[in-house]
Write a protein that holds these residues in place. Structure first.
Motif, mmCIF file in Angstrom:
data_model
loop_
_atom_site.group_PDB
_atom_site.id
_atom_site.type_symbol
_atom_site.label_atom_id
_atom_site.label_comp_id
_atom_site.label_asym_id
_atom_site.label_seq_id
_atom_site.Cartn_x
_atom_site.Cartn_y
_atom_site.Cartn_z
ATOM 1 N N LEU A 177 37.098 35.225 50.110
ATOM 2 C CA LEU A 177 38.388 35.405 49.446
ATOM 3 C C LEU A 177 38.971 34.120 48.881
ATOM 4 N N GLU A 178 38.814 33.019 49.605
ATOM 5 C CA GLU A 178 39.436 31.780 49.138
ATOM 6 C C GLU A 178 38.853 31.284 47.812
ATOM 7 N N ASP A 218 39.245 34.616 42.346
ATOM 8 C CA ASP A 218 40.502 34.460 41.613
ATOM 9 C C ASP A 218 41.500 35.543 42.016
ATOM 10 N N ALA A 219 42.784 35.234 41.851
ATOM 11 C CA ALA A 219 43.870 36.104 42.305
ATOM 12 C C ALA A 219 43.842 37.478 41.640
ATOM 13 N N ALA A 220 43.499 37.537 40.349
ATOM 14 C CA ALA A 220 43.474 38.826 39.648
ATOM 15 C C ALA A 220 42.418 39.753 40.243
ATOM 16 N N THR A 221 41.272 39.200 40.626
ATOM 17 C CA THR A 221 40.210 40.008 41.225
ATOM 18 C C THR A 221 40.626 40.512 42.600
ATOM 19 N N VAL A 222 41.268 39.657 43.394
ATOM 20 C CA VAL A 222 41.746 40.076 44.720
ATOM 21 C C VAL A 222 42.811 41.162 44.573
ATOM 22 N N ALA A 223 43.708 41.004 43.590
ATOM 23 C CA ALA A 223 44.745 42.005 43.354
ATOM 24 C C ALA A 223 44.126 43.352 42.985
#
Length: 199
Positions: A180-181, A184-189
């Motif tokens: 996770l770290e 990218d944020a968009a993929t995690v969202a």
């Protein structure tokens, strides 16, 4: 002193390949003529042969040398499942996963109004005819996750749902083995939105 006209024509032809700019095209042309004329002749012969022999499958629109491609002709495929992809390369990628046993429709592109590519250019009428043949019960939209791919999936999904078909879309999210770290944020969202229940 300029380059010979035939060399300029070769460079111009190579520039038409995706991702090949003027300098790369020139480098390829000089390499082939200077160091590997056998490869140049082999490439030319293969291109001529492919353009003469490779057709579009009459059912799914992918590349084939016969009227029906091997996948469409297979009695082992599930005719109730239809996967829509942008290109034959995308179809090959899905096939290599060994996780899909249905049939395909290859758009040979994606909607891009700015480039003059509308429903007619991606063979939407043929897809509609294929999806409403009475055998298909689910259409899996496997277009790419680009703006154009998303717009294409949305358009096709709306048209097929209006005709009573079940439409699904490939899931998006954190890749297998990903941490996770580093994602990218968009993929995690998106992965959070597409989460599923664990039974």
């Amino acid at each position: 002193m300029g380059a010979p006209a035939a060399l300029d024509a070769l460079v111009a032809a190579l520039k038409r390949l995706p991702g090949v700019g003027p300098r790369t095209a020139q480098r390829y042309a000089y390499h082939l003529l200077q160091h590997d004329r056998d490869a140049a002749e082999s490439i030319a012969s293969a291109l001529i042969d492919a353009t003469a022999r490779v057709l579009h499958c009459t059912r799914c629109n992918t590349f084939t040398e016969t009227e029906l491609c091997e996948t469409c002709a297979s009695p082992r495929r599930d005719p109730a499942l239809l996967c829509v992809v942008e290109t034959p390369a995308d179809q090959l990628t899905v096939e290599q996963t060994l996780s899909f046993e249905g049939l395909y429709f290859v758009l040979m592109g994606r909607l891009s109004p700015l480039d003059g590519i509308g429903p007619g250019e991606i063979h939407f009428d043929r897809l509609l005819e294929r999806a409403t043949d009475g055998l298909v019960s689910e259409v899996v939209l496997a277009t790419n996750f680009t703006q154009e791919g998303e717009a294409t999936a949305h358009y096709i999904g709306e048209m097929l749902r209006a005709r009573g078909l079940r439409v699904s879309r490939l899931a998006r999210g954190v890749p297998v083995g990903g941490e996770l770290e580093y994602v990218d944020a968009a993929t995690v969202a998106q992965a959070m939105r597409d989460r599923r229940r664990v039974d």
